[in-house]
Design a protein around this motif. Sequence first.
Motif, PDB file in Angstrom:
ATOM      1  N   ALA A   1      17.302  26.812  49.975  1.00 41.45           N
ATOM      2  CA  ALA A   1      18.208  27.323  51.017  1.00 41.45           C
ATOM      3  C   ALA A   1      19.529  26.559  50.983  1.00 41.45           C
ATOM      4  N   PHE A   2      19.454  25.249  50.756  1.00 44.40           N
ATOM      5  CA  PHE A   2      20.671  24.446  50.702  1.00 44.40           C
ATOM      6  C   PHE A   2      21.522  24.774  49.476  1.00 44.40           C
TER       7      PHE A   2
ATOM      8  N   SER B   1      20.630  31.296  55.321  1.00 49.40           N
ATOM      9  CA  SER B   1      19.736  31.662  56.419  1.00 49.40           C
ATOM     10  C   SER B   1      18.611  32.573  55.936  1.00 49.40           C
ATOM     11  N   ALA B   2      18.954  33.538  55.076  1.00 49.24           N
ATOM     12  CA  ALA B   2      17.939  34.453  54.551  1.00 49.24           C
ATOM     13  C   ALA B   2      16.901  33.696  53.739  1.00 49.24           C
ATOM     14  N   GLN B   3      17.355  32.768  52.914  1.00 50.33           N
ATOM     15  CA  GLN B   3      16.430  31.985  52.096  1.00 50.33           C
ATOM     16  C   GLN B   3      15.596  31.044  52.959  1.00 50.33           C
ATOM     17  N   TRP B   4      16.200  30.490  53.979  1.00 48.80           N
ATOM     18  CA  TRP B   4      15.494  29.588  54.912  1.00 48.80           C
ATOM     19  C   TRP B   4      14.312  30.309  55.563  1.00 48.80           C
ATOM     20  N   ARG B   5      14.567  31.523  56.035  1.00 48.30           N
ATOM     21  CA  ARG B   5      13.508  32.291  56.695  1.00 48.30           C
ATOM     22  C   ARG B   5      12.427  32.697  55.710  1.00 48.30           C
ATOM     23  N   GLN B   6      12.828  33.002  54.496  1.00 48.69           N
ATOM     24  CA  GLN B   6      11.840  33.378  53.491  1.00 48.69           C
ATOM     25  C   GLN B   6      10.918  32.207  53.170  1.00 48.69           C
TER      26      GLN B   6
END
Length: 236
Positions: free
Chosen positions: A110-111, A120-125
Motif C-alpha cells: 500500500a505504501f 487506500s484501495a490496496q490497504w483495504r485489499q
Amino acid sequence: MKVRQDGRIVSVAVIIAVGANTAGRREVLGMTIGASEAETFWTAFLRTLARRGLRGVKLVVSDAHEGIKAAVSKVLCATWQRCRVHFMRNVLAHAGKSGRRVVSAFIGTAFAQDTAQAASAQWRQVADQLRPRTRKLAELMDEAETDVLAYMNFPQAHRTKLHSTNPIERLNGEIKRRTDVVGIFPNEAAITRLIGAILLEQNDEWAVQRSRYMTLESVAPLGDDPLASLPPVAAV
C-alpha cells in the motif's frame, strides 16, 4: 525524564515541535513540559504555538499519543498523520513472530502506490486478505487507514519526510544523550535551559544549511499566502 518536585522525584513529558516553513527549511517551533500527554496538554501546547504566530499548518506528524489528533483538529485545523513506523510496530505485534515478515510485506504494498486512491484501495485489499486469519490486525488497519495514509495526499517529493517522525529522531537522540548525563533534574527550569540550548543550536544549524529540507518548487503550491509563491520564470 525525571525531575525533583516538592521533595519528590517525578517523571515528566517534554514535547518538542519542529516544522518546515514556506522557505522549505526546518525550524524549531517550541517545547513544553507536562505531567502527561493527554488532550488538554496537547491543546494547551498547540494554542501557545498559535498565539506566537503559527499559521497555515497542513499536516502534523506524531505517534498516536492520547488526544493529539483531536487537539490538532481543534487548534490547527490540520490533517494528522500517524507515524507509519510506530503504527507498523503496533500492528505487527498482532501478526505473530512467524508472520511478521509476510504481514509487513503485504502492508508495504500500500505504501508503494503512487496515488492516495491507489494506496487506500490496496490497504483495504490487504486488510481483507488478512481478516480471516488475524481479525484483530485487520480491524486495526480499518481504524488507522485514514491516519496512516494521510501523507499520500501531499506531493510525492515530500512523502518520505512526512510519513513518520523519523526526521526528528536524530534530534531526539541528541537530547536523550545529553539529558541522560544529568539523570535527575533539580527543577523544570533546568530542563528548559538544557533542552532549550540544544534546540537553539539545532535551529541555527538548520538555518544555515546550504540545502533546503524541501524545495521551493514543491513547497510553494501548498502555501496559503500568494506572496510566498514562486515568481514566474522568464522564457529564455
